[in-house]
Design a protein around this motif. Structure first.
Motif, PDB file in Angstrom:
ATOM      1  N   ALA A  18       0.845  -1.200   0.000  1.00 43.81           N
ATOM      2  CA  ALA A  18       0.000   0.000   0.000  1.00 43.81           C
ATOM      3  C   ALA A  18       0.878   1.246   0.000  1.00 43.81           C
ATOM      4  O   ALA A  18       2.042   1.197   0.376  1.00 43.81           O
ATOM      5  N   LYS A  19       0.289   2.361  -0.422  1.00 47.85           N
ATOM      6  CA  LYS A  19       1.010   3.635  -0.370  1.00 47.85           C
ATOM      7  C   LYS A  19       0.107   4.693   0.245  1.00 47.85           C
ATOM      8  O   LYS A  19      -1.112   4.515   0.341  1.00 47.85           O
ATOM      9  N   LYS A  20       0.708   5.793   0.676  1.00 52.35           N
ATOM     10  CA  LYS A  20      -0.042   6.882   1.296  1.00 52.35           C
ATOM     11  C   LYS A  20      -1.170   7.324   0.363  1.00 52.35           C
ATOM     12  O   LYS A  20      -0.957   7.483  -0.837  1.00 52.35           O
ATOM     13  N   GLY A  21      -2.351   7.453   0.922  1.00 53.98           N
ATOM     14  CA  GLY A  21      -3.521   7.868   0.145  1.00 53.98           C
ATOM     15  C   GLY A  21      -4.380   6.725  -0.342  1.00 53.98           C
ATOM     16  O   GLY A  21      -5.512   6.945  -0.766  1.00 53.98           O
ATOM     17  N   ASP A  22      -3.855   5.495  -0.298  1.00 55.31           N
ATOM     18  CA  ASP A  22      -4.648   4.335  -0.721  1.00 55.31           C
ATOM     19  C   ASP A  22      -5.808   4.099   0.239  1.00 55.31           C
ATOM     20  O   ASP A  22      -5.668   4.284   1.451  1.00 55.31           O
ATOM     21  N   THR A  23      -6.943   3.689  -0.306  1.00 47.11           N
ATOM     22  CA  THR A  23      -8.070   3.263   0.512  1.00 47.11           C
ATOM     23  C   THR A  23      -7.941   1.762   0.714  1.00 47.11           C
ATOM     24  O   THR A  23      -7.738   1.018  -0.246  1.00 47.11           O
ATOM     25  N   VAL A  24      -8.017   1.331   1.972  1.00 48.23           N
ATOM     26  CA  VAL A  24      -7.909  -0.093   2.283  1.00 48.23           C
ATOM     27  C   VAL A  24      -9.166  -0.542   3.015  1.00 48.23           C
ATOM     28  O   VAL A  24      -9.841   0.261   3.656  1.00 48.23           O
ATOM     29  N   THR A  25      -9.459  -1.807   2.895  1.00 49.26           N
ATOM     30  CA  THR A  25     -10.572  -2.402   3.613  1.00 49.26           C
ATOM     31  C   THR A  25     -10.029  -3.466   4.553  1.00 49.26           C
ATOM     32  O   THR A  25      -8.853  -3.814   4.502  1.00 49.26           O
ATOM     33  N   ASP A  26     -10.892  -3.950   5.399  1.00 51.05           N
ATOM     34  CA  ASP A  26     -10.532  -4.977   6.366  1.00 51.05           C
ATOM     35  C   ASP A  26      -9.787  -6.124   5.684  1.00 51.05           C
ATOM     36  O   ASP A  26     -10.248  -6.668   4.690  1.00 51.05           O
ATOM     37  N   ALA A  27      -8.617  -6.450   6.178  1.00 55.00           N
ATOM     38  CA  ALA A  27      -7.788  -7.577   5.734  1.00 55.00           C
ATOM     39  C   ALA A  27      -6.989  -7.310   4.463  1.00 55.00           C
ATOM     40  O   ALA A  27      -6.359  -8.222   3.941  1.00 55.00           O
ATOM     41  N   ASP A  28      -6.975  -6.077   3.934  1.00 53.95           N
ATOM     42  CA  ASP A  28      -6.091  -5.764   2.802  1.00 53.95           C
ATOM     43  C   ASP A  28      -4.643  -5.764   3.278  1.00 53.95           C
ATOM     44  O   ASP A  28      -4.346  -5.243   4.355  1.00 53.95           O
ATOM     45  N   PRO A  29      -3.720  -6.317   2.493  1.00 56.19           N
ATOM     46  CA  PRO A  29      -2.316  -6.289   2.905  1.00 56.19           C
ATOM     47  C   PRO A  29      -1.742  -4.874   2.798  1.00 56.19           C
ATOM     48  O   PRO A  29      -2.027  -4.148   1.853  1.00 56.19           O
ATOM     49  N   ILE A  30      -0.937  -4.505   3.783  1.00 53.80           N
ATOM     50  CA  ILE A  30      -0.248  -3.214   3.795  1.00 53.80           C
ATOM     51  C   ILE A  30       1.204  -3.424   3.359  1.00 53.80           C
ATOM     52  O   ILE A  30       1.706  -2.735   2.492  1.00 53.80           O
ATOM     53  N   VAL A  31       1.868  -4.378   4.000  1.00 56.46           N
ATOM     54  CA  VAL A  31       3.235  -4.754   3.638  1.00 56.46           C
ATOM     55  C   VAL A  31       3.353  -6.270   3.753  1.00 56.46           C
ATOM     56  O   VAL A  31       2.510  -6.930   4.368  1.00 56.46           O
ATOM     57  N   ILE A  32       4.412  -6.799   3.164  1.00 57.11           N
ATOM     58  CA  ILE A  32       4.735  -8.213   3.321  1.00 57.11           C
ATOM     59  C   ILE A  32       6.108  -8.283   3.968  1.00 57.11           C
ATOM     60  O   ILE A  32       7.076  -7.713   3.461  1.00 57.11           O
ATOM     61  N   LEU A  33       6.153  -8.948   5.118  1.00 54.92           N
ATOM     62  CA  LEU A  33       7.404  -9.140   5.829  1.00 54.92           C
ATOM     63  C   LEU A  33       7.995 -10.486   5.446  1.00 54.92           C
ATOM     64  O   LEU A  33       7.280 -11.383   4.994  1.00 54.92           O
ATOM     65  N   GLU A  34       9.297 -10.620   5.650  1.00 57.58           N
ATOM     66  CA  GLU A  34       9.983 -11.896   5.394  1.00 57.58           C
ATOM     67  C   GLU A  34      10.781 -12.237   6.634  1.00 57.58           C
ATOM     68  O   GLU A  34      11.517 -11.416   7.161  1.00 57.58           O
ATOM     69  N   SER A  35      10.579 -13.447   7.114  1.00 58.07           N
ATOM     70  CA  SER A  35      11.336 -13.937   8.260  1.00 58.07           C
ATOM     71  C   SER A  35      11.544 -15.431   8.088  1.00 58.07           C
ATOM     72  O   SER A  35      10.584 -16.163   7.819  1.00 58.07           O
TER      73      SER A  35
END
Length: 71
Positions: A18-35
């Motif tokens: 996601a980026k600043k200004g994006d509209t998101v809904t419940d459960a939309d991914p914002i970032v993906i982490l790696e571990s």
């Protein structure tokens, strides 16, 4: 009210979805982490607009670090 999205573990920021200004809904991914070679999506918990992305791809986050703010 603003929602702070925070890291739940130590991980690398693999991809910022996601980026600043994006509209998101419940459960939309914002970032993906790696571990440990696993991809872990970090989701929005409510509907709203992304007010801030506090990480960049390649960053390392610790448990509790701010990832994003959703208004």
């Amino acid at each position: 009210m603003a929602e702070e999205v925070r890291a739940e573990m130590v991980a690398n920021v693999w991809k910022v979805v996601a980026k600043k200004g994006d509209t998101v809904t419940d459960a939309d991914p914002i970032v993906i982490l790696e571990s440990m070679k696993m991809e872990i999506p970090v989701h929005a918990e409510d509907e709203g607009t992304v007010a801030e992305i506090a990480v960049s791809e390649g960053d390392v986050v610790s448990e509790g670090d701010l990832i994003a703010v959703i208004e």
